[in-house]
Write a protein that holds these residues in place. Structure first.
Motif, PDB file in Angstrom:
ATOM      1  N   ARG A 174      26.020  33.808  11.468  1.00  0.00           N
ATOM      2  CA  ARG A 174      26.597  34.349  10.262  1.00  0.00           C
ATOM      3  C   ARG A 174      28.093  34.626  10.399  1.00  0.00           C
ATOM      4  O   ARG A 174      28.823  34.532   9.745  1.00  0.00           O
ATOM      5  N   GLN A 175      28.152  35.189  11.672  1.00  0.00           N
ATOM      6  CA  GLN A 175      29.919  35.161  11.940  1.00  0.00           C
ATOM      7  C   GLN A 175      30.370  34.069  12.260  1.00  0.00           C
ATOM      8  O   GLN A 175      31.747  33.920  11.910  1.00  0.00           O
ATOM      9  N   THR A 176      29.854  32.859  12.767  1.00  0.00           N
ATOM     10  CA  THR A 176      30.223  31.711  12.736  1.00  0.00           C
ATOM     11  C   THR A 176      30.706  31.088  11.468  1.00  0.00           C
ATOM     12  O   THR A 176      32.083  30.629  11.248  1.00  0.00           O
ATOM     13  N   LEU A 177      30.013  31.513  10.598  1.00  0.00           N
ATOM     14  CA  LEU A 177      30.221  31.096   9.049  1.00  0.00           C
ATOM     15  C   LEU A 177      31.352  31.893   8.534  1.00  0.00           C
ATOM     16  O   LEU A 177      32.489  31.239   7.837  1.00  0.00           O
ATOM     17  N   ARG A 178      31.534  32.964   8.834  1.00  0.00           N
ATOM     18  CA  ARG A 178      32.766  33.744   8.724  1.00  0.00           C
ATOM     19  C   ARG A 178      34.129  33.258   8.988  1.00  0.00           C
ATOM     20  O   ARG A 178      35.070  33.246   8.289  1.00  0.00           O
ATOM     21  N   MET A 179      34.074  32.769  10.251  1.00  0.00           N
ATOM     22  CA  MET A 179      35.286  32.197  10.913  1.00  0.00           C
ATOM     23  C   MET A 179      35.397  30.846  10.192  1.00  0.00           C
ATOM     24  O   MET A 179      36.621  30.694  10.006  1.00  0.00           O
ATOM     25  N   LEU A 180      34.477  29.941  10.057  1.00  0.00           N
ATOM     26  CA  LEU A 180      34.787  28.805   9.406  1.00  0.00           C
ATOM     27  C   LEU A 180      35.502  28.857   7.991  1.00  0.00           C
ATOM     28  O   LEU A 180      36.296  28.208   7.660  1.00  0.00           O
ATOM     29  N   SER A 214      31.241  40.624  17.859  1.00  0.00           N
ATOM     30  CA  SER A 214      30.419  39.496  17.775  1.00  0.00           C
ATOM     31  C   SER A 214      31.195  38.373  17.042  1.00  0.00           C
ATOM     32  O   SER A 214      31.195  37.355  17.478  1.00  0.00           O
ATOM     33  N   LEU A 215      32.190  38.890  16.056  1.00  0.00           N
ATOM     34  CA  LEU A 215      33.179  37.937  15.636  1.00  0.00           C
ATOM     35  C   LEU A 215      34.029  37.480  16.681  1.00  0.00           C
ATOM     36  O   LEU A 215      34.271  36.246  16.338  1.00  0.00           O
ATOM     37  N   ASN A 216      34.683  38.135  17.331  1.00  0.00           N
ATOM     38  CA  ASN A 216      35.548  37.768  18.658  1.00  0.00           C
ATOM     39  C   ASN A 216      34.773  36.943  19.463  1.00  0.00           C
ATOM     40  O   ASN A 216      35.727  36.316  20.106  1.00  0.00           O
ATOM     41  N   SER A 217      33.646  36.823  19.625  1.00  0.00           N
ATOM     42  CA  SER A 217      33.148  35.869  20.525  1.00  0.00           C
ATOM     43  C   SER A 217      32.622  34.616  19.951  1.00  0.00           C
ATOM     44  O   SER A 217      32.207  33.857  20.878  1.00  0.00           O
ATOM     45  N   VAL A 218      33.159  34.349  18.755  1.00  0.00           N
ATOM     46  CA  VAL A 218      32.661  32.882  18.187  1.00  0.00           C
ATOM     47  C   VAL A 218      33.663  31.924  18.950  1.00  0.00           C
ATOM     48  O   VAL A 218      34.668  32.122  18.923  1.00  0.00           O
ATOM     49  N   THR A 219      32.925  30.869  19.229  1.00  0.00           N
ATOM     50  CA  THR A 219      33.851  29.741  20.212  1.00  0.00           C
ATOM     51  C   THR A 219      34.179  28.644  19.084  1.00  0.00           C
ATOM     52  O   THR A 219      33.527  28.514  18.124  1.00  0.00           O
ATOM     53  N   LEU A 220      34.866  27.707  19.539  1.00  0.00           N
ATOM     54  CA  LEU A 220      35.711  26.591  18.735  1.00  0.00           C
ATOM     55  C   LEU A 220      34.441  25.628  18.637  1.00  0.00           C
ATOM     56  O   LEU A 220      34.259  25.166  17.584  1.00  0.00           O
ATOM     57  N   ASP A 221      33.551  25.504  19.528  1.00  0.00           N
ATOM     58  CA  ASP A 221      32.405  24.696  19.493  1.00  0.00           C
ATOM     59  C   ASP A 221      31.437  25.160  18.521  1.00  0.00           C
ATOM     60  O   ASP A 221      30.936  24.295  17.789  1.00  0.00           O
TER      61      ASP A 221
END
Length: 428
Positions: free
Chosen positions: A259-265, A383-390
């Motif tokens: 969910r949070q990775t999708l937010r960043m994408l 949780s959002l801040n922990s999303v990585t580039l990979d």
């Protein structure tokens, strides 16, 4: 510096009662979130949830429509309501001392509406005009076309407002049946934010809630549609100067770990002026005024969407540039600098976005309706801040696939010409 807001949550008779205590303010916002929306409707009466939301303003056993308006506005408050695919919300805001009064009027509206025949017929005409307004506005109608392309033969694919045909099948009896089933269902959330104490909220709310809760509102689960080899495309040919284009990719739902990775994408793709889409299509090439990405998450599915208003004479160049952005992301991903900038933006907006009573009320209501608990904003930001580039690149490669794609467009071109221009997307 003001103290941090304090959250409280109780679960009584199947209902959520939650408070965000903000004693340094003078106002209070109240929301009653009912876990029913357009996805809970039968096709024949599509638009019932939205119709019912309109009708709660039209009269109860004790008040007519004007009385209801005066009861809130005449006391110094405001009132509003909205319907989505999976929830209906009635919300008010006013000085904190109005809380008992606001809750009393809201409960009267939700649980004692009478659905007068003449009001139903009058509101049917109003909703019919609303439907026409949305259909005539390309950006609004594009959303409905895209939903239909994404979810054919499923409630999520139908318009929240219903159609001019379906609202003819809705009457006072069907609205009463619909609200009796869903407006007293388990999972309803009453949320209050502002200069109040949770003990006071509990005492007041329990005076007004229905005495018994029914089972939770059922919904038709979405089953992924097997890919047929052809990307779904719905096109509305109109003699207008601008072409409106929307691409959507199926994603997992709100309970996914992504969910949070999708937010960043989505942020990196097109939510800001520094995003890839904005920079490539507007700033560097001048192909459009509006282009943006967004995402939606439901219980069992979701979407990542791209919306653009494009110069019809340069549609081929625009679709080529859009395809290039997506393939560049697939092949090369984003940079660490881009990710860091997107995180700073997201974290900053998340912090300032919860400074009002209305925002805190919405946060609690959405959290409880979606997850059955109040999501800690600090934990969400961490949780959002922990999303990585990979993680972002992996999700992009899993998402930007032809079998996930659906397209909607409105403009002066013929459908076959639009389909030909979008052919490269069938090879993602």
């Amino acid at each position: 510096m003001a103290p941090a807001p304090k959250y409280h949550h109780d679960h009584v008779r199947g209902f959520h009662i939650a408070t965000c205590e903000m004693p340094y303010l003078e106002s209070v916002s109240v929301g009653i979130y009912i876990p029913v929306g357009s996805r809970h409707e039968e096709a024949a009466i599509n638009g019932s949830a939205h119709f019912a939301e309109h009708m709660i303003f039209k009269g109860t056993d004790k008040r007519n429509a004007l009385d209801l308006a005066i009861a809130i506005e005449g006391a110094g408050g405001t009132v509003n309501a909205f319907t989505t695919e999976d929830q209906t919300c009635l919300e008010t805001r006013g000085p904190s001392e109005l809380l008992p009064h606001l809750l009393g009027v809201m409960s009267d509206m939700l649980w004692h509406s009478t659905f007068p025949f003449e009001e139903v017929e009058r509101e049917r005409e109003v909703i019919a005009e609303e439907i026409v307004m949305y259909q005539e506005n390309p950006s609004d109608h594009l959303h409905d076309l895209l939903s239909l392309a994404l979810w054919p033969d499923h409630p999520l694919g139908r318009s929240i407002t219903g159609s001019e045909a379906s609202i003819l099948g809705i009457n006072a009896d069907s609205l009463k049946k619909f609200t009796d089933q869903h407006y007293r269902s388990a999972g309803i959330s009453v949320v209050v934010a502002g200069n109040v104490q949770h003990s006071t909220v509990m005492e007041l709310v329990l005076q007004h809630l229905p005495k018994e809760s029914l089972p939770k509102s059922p919904f038709q689960a979405f089953s992924p549609i097997p890919f047929s080899g052809s990307v779904p495309l719905l096109h509305d040919k109109r003699d207008i100067e601008q072409s409106h284009l929307a691409l959507a990719f199926h994603t997992t739902g709100r309970h996914s770990d992504n969910r949070q990775t999708l937010r960043m994408l989505s942020l990196l793709l097109g939510e800001t002026m520094s995003s890839r889409l904005f920079q490539e299509l507007r700033e560097k090439r001048g192909l459009c005024y509006h282009i943006a990405s967004d995402f939606s998450l439901y219980e069992d599915t979701g979407t990542l969407e791209i919306h653009a208003g494009l110069d019809s004479d340069r549609l081929e160049e625009s679709t080529h540039a859009l395809h290039k952005v997506l393939t560049d992301i697939l092949h090369h991903g984003f940079t660490q600098d881009e990710l860091n900038q997107a995180k700073s933006y997201a974290l900053g907006q998340a912090r300032i976005g919860l400074e009002t009573t209305h925002a805190q009320m919405s946060w609690m209501g959405d959290s409880l309706t979606s997850f059955g608990k109040i999501i800690d904003p600090v934990e969400a930001r961490n949780s959002l801040n922990s999303v990585t580039l990979d993680q972002v690149h992996t999700l992009a490669t899993h998402t930007f696939k032809t079998e996930n794609l659906a397209i909607a467009s409105i403009g002066p071109h013929r459908e076959r010409d639009v389909r030909a221009l979008l052919e490269p997307f069938s090879q993602l």
